[in-house]
Design a protein around this motif. Structure first.
Motif, PDB file in Angstrom:
ATOM      1  N   HIS A 249       0.918  -1.242   0.187  1.00  0.00           N
ATOM      2  CA  HIS A 249      -0.065   0.184  -0.163  1.00  0.00           C
ATOM      3  C   HIS A 249       0.064   1.208  -0.029  1.00  0.00           C
ATOM      4  CE1 HIS A 249      -1.915  -3.139   2.992  1.00  0.00           C
ATOM      5  NE2 HIS A 249      -2.767  -3.133   2.006  1.00  0.00           N
ATOM      6  N   PHE A 251       2.355   4.578   0.361  1.00  0.00           N
ATOM      7  CA  PHE A 251       1.441   5.972   0.940  1.00  0.00           C
ATOM      8  C   PHE A 251       1.236   7.216  -0.607  1.00  0.00           C
ATOM      9  CE2 PHE A 251       4.168   4.660   4.353  1.00  0.00           C
ATOM     10  CZ  PHE A 251       2.818   3.852   5.549  1.00  0.00           C
ATOM     11  N   ASP A 256      -2.207   9.144   4.939  1.00  0.00           N
ATOM     12  CA  ASP A 256      -2.811   7.543   4.981  1.00  0.00           C
ATOM     13  C   ASP A 256      -1.396   6.554   6.068  1.00  0.00           C
ATOM     14  OD1 ASP A 256      -4.466   7.823   2.894  1.00  0.00           O
ATOM     15  OD2 ASP A 256      -2.136   7.252   1.284  1.00  0.00           O
ATOM     16  N   ASN A 259      -3.292   4.592   8.789  1.00  0.00           N
ATOM     17  CA  ASN A 259      -3.768   2.606   8.446  1.00  0.00           C
ATOM     18  C   ASN A 259      -2.867   2.013   9.086  1.00  0.00           C
ATOM     19  OD1 ASN A 259      -6.004   4.728   7.449  1.00  0.00           O
ATOM     20  ND2 ASN A 259      -5.137   4.645   5.415  1.00  0.00           N
TER      21      ASN A 259
END
Ligand SMILES: [Ca+2]
Ligand SMILES: [Ca+2]
Length: 318
Positions: A249, A251, A256, A259
């Motif tokens: 994932h 950023f 973010d 998360n």
């Protein structure tokens, strides 16, 4: 969707290689004309060709960085410009190119406020923690601040001109910004060993924010230093967790980071962390080595990316 991305990367790679070949073909042509006139001999000829190959490598890096800017507005370790490139064989020679963003590092020139008088306490705390993580004496941080700040009064543990004048080969404290990372060798406490430990983690030219997509574990851990009470420190386990998270994932925005885990959400909410981090990079260090028949030459260059353009701020062929 994934397949399409892969395709686009493939096309970008082809375009880059094509341009590279064109650059080298042109360079060879120029060389042939020059060589006939100069009669420089085999070594000289190889040396010129190496220089041209190295230069072509930086051209390829520039194309990759421009292409990347068109594709997204974040920068990770798994992009066209940042992925390790296998050696590129061209004609008699080989090109080895590496590109590194400077935003994965701590910027030494920001340890003192722009007025050149007071240290930036938050950034200084981050640098001190980096030193601690690397097992380097914290006094180096004070010596670096003294090197940068305009005055000549030493901090506790630091050093100013009076100290440097007492050395076997005397010199003065700079009392100004670092021009190169190598200059750090002149600062009190920075032995050869300390310099080698620090070098991968510090810069003297960056956008002023650490890119959480590219920063190594040591820099990520340092970022929580100087935080107000109530939020914890980023330890090795938390840093590893962030690095594992960003692999799948990337950023895309600074928030973010929340998360990754409740710990990071807490850190983001309660501290000034967001003022010191980013998800994109602006300054890129390109190193391109051209090798022909055992002769090698290197271009060391620093490029500033703004929009789709790369401007070279530093360029050296050695
Ligand atoms: Ca990017
Ligand atoms: Ca000073």
């Amino acid at each position: 969707m994934k397949r399409l991305r892969g395709n686009e990367d493939g096309i970008a790679l082809l375009v880059t290689l094509l341009v590279l070949v064109l650059i080298v073909a042109l360079a060879n042509e120029i060389f042939r004309i020059g060589a006939r006139a100069a009669q420089t001999g085999a070594y000289g000829r190889d040396s010129i060709e190496c220089g041209l190959l190295a230069e072509a490598g930086t051209g390829a890096a520039r194309i990759a960085l421009r292409q990347d800017a068109r594709e997204n507005s974040y920068d990770t370790l798994d992009e066209f410009w940042s992925r390790p490139v296998p050696p590129i064989e061209l004609g008699n020679g080989v090109i080895n190119v590496t590109v590194e963003d400077e935003e994965r590092k701590i910027d030494l020139n920001l340890l003192v406020m722009p007025n050149g008088i007071a240290p930036d306490e938050q950034r200084l705390a981050i640098f001190r923690r980096l030193l601690d993580i690397l097992g380097i004496d914290g006094a180096v941080a004070d010596a670096v601040v003294d090197w940068l700040d305009a005055d000549d009064s030493p901090r506790v543990g630091g050093a100013e001109t009076a100290y440097y004048q007492g050395l076997p080969y005397p010199y003065s404290a700079k009392n100004d910004l670092f021009d190169t990372v190598d200059e750090l060798r002149l600062v009190k406490g920075v032995t050869g060993e300390v310099f080698e430990k620090l070098r991968p983690f510090v810069t003297v030219f960056s956008s002023a924010k650490v890119n959480i997509n590219t920063a190594p574990k040591e820099v990520i851990m340092a970022l929580s230093a100087g935080s107000i009470a109530g939020a914890g420190e980023i330890g090795p386990a938390e840093a590893d967790q962030l690095i594992a998270y960003r692999r799948d994932h990337p950023f895309r925005s600074v928030s973010d980071i929340k998360n990754v885990s409740p710990f990071f959400a807490d850190l983001y909410g309660k501290t000034l962390l967001q003022n010191y981090i980013d998800v994109r990079s602006t300054v890129f260090h390109v190193r391109s080595i051209g090798t022909v028949a055992g002769t090698a030459r290197t271009v060391d260059a620093i490029g500033l990316r703004s929009g789709n353009e790369i401007q070279w701020r530093f360029w050296r062929l050695e």
